[in-house]
Design an enzyme around this catalytic site. Structure first.
Site, mmCIF file in Angstrom:
data_model
loop_
_atom_site.group_PDB
_atom_site.id
_atom_site.type_symbol
_atom_site.label_atom_id
_atom_site.label_comp_id
_atom_site.label_asym_id
_atom_site.label_seq_id
_atom_site.Cartn_x
_atom_site.Cartn_y
_atom_site.Cartn_z
ATOM 1 C CG HIS A 83 -1.947 -1.103 1.198
ATOM 2 N ND1 HIS A 83 -3.117 -1.078 0.471
ATOM 3 C CD2 HIS A 83 -1.922 -2.302 1.832
ATOM 4 C CE1 HIS A 83 -3.784 -2.217 0.661
ATOM 5 N NE2 HIS A 83 -3.073 -2.976 1.475
ATOM 6 C CG ASN A 156 -7.728 -4.934 0.737
ATOM 7 O OD1 ASN A 156 -7.084 -3.918 0.968
ATOM 8 N ND2 ASN A 156 -7.282 -6.141 1.048
ATOM 9 C CG HIS A 347 -3.217 -1.204 14.405
ATOM 10 N ND1 HIS A 347 -3.183 -2.507 13.948
ATOM 11 C CD2 HIS A 347 -2.953 -1.276 15.748
ATOM 12 C CE1 HIS A 347 -2.905 -3.314 14.952
ATOM 13 N NE2 HIS A 347 -2.768 -2.596 16.052
#
Length: 713
Positions: A83, A156, A347
């Site tokens: 990413h 995603n 996170h």
């Protein structure tokens, strides 16, 4: 016609909350008109170093030079392992109605509250300097600045993953990254090591079907779904837990590029997706995404023919409907790419009360990996104090030191429990985060449940769910990606592996990559389909689409004015394109500005083409190879093309004879055939404009795909 053909931004909603004010203050603090050193001292000259004489050596006492150069020499931080190439925007989220029954998360309770968010879209494999339109998974990570602290929804644009257990993550990333002996190829899965991993790990079959599909080359970040992939839990105030999967549903629908477009865009505009997002927000076309959740009661955990904790499986929406619970609006571009997009730290372990984890084995590994990565990338444990990562609520704990500490905490006490400060700060047993009280038992083992062992049924479900054009695109993707593999044994193993998905698919893959088709065509036996998986069934809208208008001197001004007025009213954007930028004169002597030329534009940058009438303009366009290439590419890519009056003659020289165009014997009649919209001898283009916009909303006209639209002349 107005020269400014861009839609003006609407008034942005006011976000009356602490985070918004904090960000506004941050921006104001960085608008000082006087240049200073990092210590705040005003600088008189930043162009010349301090020297002993005008032609003498630079002096060591030049502290400004040394500070400026030192900072420059250390400006790069480690890029993300995956990413790395991303682009971020600000916005806000509002829940539709209280979700009290499902979760105690406060930001999902009050419809009047606008929770600030920062969303980062990204590719996965490529380096920071790679291209936007490569075939790849796209990241879709959102940081919610809630009243209970920050919540990160790390998603995603595909709902499944390549493997079951995070233990395989280093192996997978090593395989798909450039090969270590020569650092090639960049940002692609089209090489030996990736496909060697795939055939050696059959659990990746389902994800590879997604990666070979059109989902891997989105038309826009604004037209891309997001999936939380992993299974989480909602927990309500009574402690009742439910399994949940998260979805982002774009209000513009989910749409993709075609492969030839994506390849050409890599040369024409490698920043295409980020530029599209930046421009849309500047134009006031704020992207909107609905947050949806799939909910499973804990007692239904084993009610399906797949394991709900398996990250290589999705929960079919026909079996577990998506409930839309709120909407995110992205309405503000970043001010500084490095300070915001590059330094933002996501996170999946950043949760708030009311959201908890499941035993999804990939999720468990991510909880370690993301935090570990931020420590290296952002230089230590205090990355949460960087403005883009800072919560809107006060942070109170006993952490005082570490690299780049920004808070100045007073007093001698930095431990718990303590008496010197009355044990402050202290835990809140009532409102603090509580882990879901799940009963866990079992022997220590490095084994996986047998319920994870069906690797092919959902891959077949995906294949069954695709429309015919989507299936053809998947086959062509296999031909390119696997055709690049040098080891013929691996290519053969790919065919043998995907024979377990569908025998016809495997045979067609083999046909294009020079290996043998399966001797016994197979399949998983799955016969059902899921309409929700096909982009053919997505929302269809012309809003915010971009149209190229091709003109030369002698164009018909009324043909331009009427259609552009209708385009603007329908929320579309457009560019006036000519051989040269600058003022173009109409047949009646009026001028408008061509804001683009063929040198700086390309058909692949647009969703549709419109060619207004005017014989002189049409004659010039017919003699321009650039104009004919522009139209030809749009034809081959199955985009909508509109032509009015004399401009229909430009389409008449196409070698495609099957297209029905407007006839001179039927003036004022709109002809539409496979996305080609035309009209002759008409001064009123209202009906034409409506038909043109309706066809643009369809995104593509696949019946025209693979036809040769090459123009003569």
């Amino acid at each position: 016609m107005a020269k400014d053909n861009q839609k003006k931004p609407a008034n942005q909603p006011h976000q009356q909350n602490a985070k918004s004010k904090q960000l506004d203050q941050y921006r104001k603090d960085h608008k000082n008109s006087t240049l200073t050193t990092n210590q705040g001292m005003p600088v008189s000259n930043t162009a010349d170093s301090l020297k002993a004489g005008e032609r003498g050596p630079t002096l060591m006492e030049d502290f400004h030079f040394r500070e400026k150069m030192m900072h420059f020499d250390n400006e790069r931080i480690p890029e993300r392992v995956v990413h790395a190439r991303g682009f971020g925007v600000h916005g806000y989220f509002q829940v539709y109605e209280p979700q009290t029954e499902l979760t105690s998360a406060k930001f999902l309770q009050d419809p009047s509250v606008k929770t600030p968010v920062f969303t980062r879209f990204s590719t996965v494999v490529g380096q920071k300097g790679s291209d936007d339109t490569v075939r790849d998974v796209r990241g879709f990570a959102t940081k919610f600045y809630t009243e209970d602290g920050n919540y990160d929804l790390v998603s995603n644009n595909m709902p499944v993953f390549f493997f079951h257990d995070a233990m395989k993550f280093p192996d997978f990333v090593h395989s798909i990254k450039p090969e270590p002996h020569n650092e090639m190829p960049q940002a692609t899965a089209a090489h030996d090591t990736l496909w060697d991993f795939v055939v050696s790990n059959p659990e990746s079959a389902h994800m590879m079907m997604w990666l070979m599909s059109d989902r891997a080359i989105p038309r826009s970040f604004r037209m891309m779904e997001g999936f939380g992939v992993n299974t989480f839990r909602f927990v309500n105030a009574e402690g009742k837990g439910r399994f949940v999967k998260f979805h982002w549903k774009p209000l513009l629908g989910a749409h993709s590029l075609v492969w030839d477009e994506s390849e050409k865009l890599r040369g024409a505009d490698p920043d295409f997706l980020r530029r599209d997002l930046w421009d849309a927000i500047n134009n006031g076309d704020y992207p909107e995404f609905e947050l949806g959740v799939q909910i499973l009661e804990e007692e239904d955990e084993f009610a399906f023919d797949f394991d709900i904790l398996d990250p290589t499986k999705l929960w079919p929406e026909e079996q577990v409907p998506v409930k839309k619970i709120g909407k995110m609006t992205l309405n503000q571009n970043q001010d500084n790419f490095f300070a915001e997009t590059e330094q933002v730290a996501f996170h999946p372990g950043h949760v708030v009360p009311g959201i908890d984890f499941s035993n999804d084995p990939m999720l468990q590994g991510r909880l370690f990996s993301y935090l570990d990565t931020q420590l290296l990338r952002l230089g230590g444990p205090n990355f949460a104090e960087i403005p883009i990562n800072r919560p809107i609520v006060p942070v109170k704990n006993n952490q005082r030191e570490g690299f780049h500490r920004m808070s100045i905490d007073k007093g001698a006490v930095s431990y718990s429990a303590n008496s010197m400060r009355g044990n402050s700060p202290e835990p809140d047993p009532e409102n603090g985060f509580k882990h879901h009280a799940e009963k866990v038992e079992g022997r220590k083992t490095r084994k996986r449940s047998d319920s994870f062992n069906d690797h092919y049924s959902q891959a077949t479900l995906f294949w069954n769910s695709m429309s015919f054009p989507e299936q053809q695109h998947i086959i062509k993707a296999f031909h390119f990606e696997v055709g690049k593999v040098k080891d013929k044994t691996i290519r053969q193993r790919v065919v043998d592996m995907f024979n377990n998905v569908d025998g016809q698919l495997a045979s067609q893959i083999a046909m294009g990559i020079g290996v043998n088709p399966p001797e016994n065509p197979g399949g998983s036996g799955e016969t059902t389909s899921s309409p929700a998986l096909s982009q053919e069934n997505t929302i269809k809208s012309a809003t915010t689409r971009k149209v190229a208008i091709l003109i030369e001197n002698g164009f018909d001004l009324k043909d331009v004015d009427q259609v552009t007025t209708e385009l603007g009213s329908a929320g579309l954007q457009y560019d006036i394109i000519s051989k040269h930028q600058g003022m173009i004169t109409s047949a009646d002597g009026k001028q408008i500005e061509a804001n683009k030329s063929y040198a700086i534009s390309n058909s692949v940058m647009y969703d549709a083409i419109y060619i207004p009438g005017g014989k002189q303009s049409t004659d010039q366009l017919m003699s321009h190879n650039d104009a004919k290439t522009f139209v030809n590419d749009a034809f081959v890519h199955a985009k909508t093309i509109g032509a009015a009056n004399s401009a229909v003659d430009l389409l008449m020289i196409s070698e495609i004879k099957q297209i029905t165009l407007a006839d001179k014997n039927t003036p004022n009649t709109v002809a539409t055939d496979m996305g080609i919209v035309s009209i002759r001898d008409s001064r009123d283009l209202s009906a034409f404009s409506h038909e043109f916009i309706t066809n643009i909303a369809q995104h593509r006209h696949w019946a025209r795909e693979n036809k040769d639209g090459k123009m003569s002349g």
